[in-house]
Design a protein around this motif. Sequence first.
Motif: not given
Length: 444
Positions: A269-271, A393-404, A406-411, A424-430
């Motif tokens: 979440s990029l708020g 000890g958490a499960t290793e991350v393999d894909e990131v969805f973005t909310a907030g 900052g998700a609108k900034n494509e660069q 990395v992609s924008r979440a369908a609902q944020t």
Amino acid sequence: MVGNLEKGKNGELGGNNDYERLYLGMDFGTSGARYALINKLGVIKAEAKRDYPLHLVRMSKSGEAIDWVRSWKETLFSLLDDIPVDLRPLVASIAVDGTSATTLIINSSTGEPLCRPLLYNESCPDAVPLVKSIAPPNHTVCSGSSTLCKLVSWWNSDSRNKESAALLHQADWLLWLLHGKLGVSDYNNALKVGYDPELDAYPSWLLSQSFSSVLPSVVAPGSVIGTLKEDVRKQLGFSEDCVVCTGTTDSIAAFLAARVTEPGKAVTSLGSTLAIKLLSKSRVEDARFGVYSHRLDDKWLVGGASNTGGAALRQLFTDEQLQELSKQINPAVPSSLDYYPLPNVGERFPVADPNMMPRLHPQPDSDSEFLHGVLESIARIEAKGYSLLKDLGATEVDEVFTAGGGAKNEQWTEIRARVLDLPVSRAAQTEAAYGAALLALKSA
């Protein structure tokens, strides 16, 4: 907590069939609130938002302060009144999320607050030594901003009415206004008061304390508490069988909105701040790094929040500058600038250092190069956060969805994908309100 929903055209939920019953979620964030009303397929039928009206109340010693209780209550009923009149009878269930660790001490008979609310970002360092003496090492309650530290600080002050006191979180209290049954919370909100979601109980070290008498009963998020109060139902035109459910925190509701269900998937979440949450098979907790886990059915939502993010960006650039300068950045080219953007002194995660200073030098002559360096530096902080979760000890991350925002900034998204070396992609609902609506749907 919320299973997969069928996707329709353009990746949106839903299809051609319309369902009679609707499900209402309300999100109470830091500066305002919003609602989302969805059908069984997850299609949004109505939504709206409101800023909090900032009523002032005179304090006995410290001048005037914002009357948050009045503001939240007024906003709750304003949002309910914003729902189209013809849709209100179709609402089957209601869920509310609130800011984590926002704490109310109330009269257990009347529900009226005994003191002003203690907000999510307020710290009570006076309570930390006692909490550390009773809690396990590095427990999440050992932070001065935890709900438990806020409770202990109130309990140890010149507080009267201890025998009639009860603790509720922001979401709990707002839901009480709708169902009328005092003393009920959910295990997401109750985590920072010491509830153990793995045991599904308060631990013995907490129950043995004198202040344990004020703790709420705890059930799973999305559990039906009861039907909507008759006076509210009649005033606003809701159905007799409309139920009210336990809620969750705002960050978990935002995670639910992204419909992430597989371990290894994460939401950043990029708020105002940078918050990461990773779905993991393993529970991870370490207060030294601001890391804790929420329960999501049979999995764990592991995360932490850095003070870097939008608040630091807005001290340096206007929204217009961010938009225009970003277009001048080539996200495929790494920046050589190494910053640590912070809005103020202090960092929580992935480094816990209350004295950390912002680092924003040297600054190049080019504004676009400067922004490139800032955005890439925040991406590096994000990468360090996910690396830390793996090391703990958490499960290793393999894909990131973005909310907030900052998700609108494509660069920035492309920069982050390169730095993280992950999709990395924008979440369908944020919107957290959408996640709360999914929780209301789950209860049905």
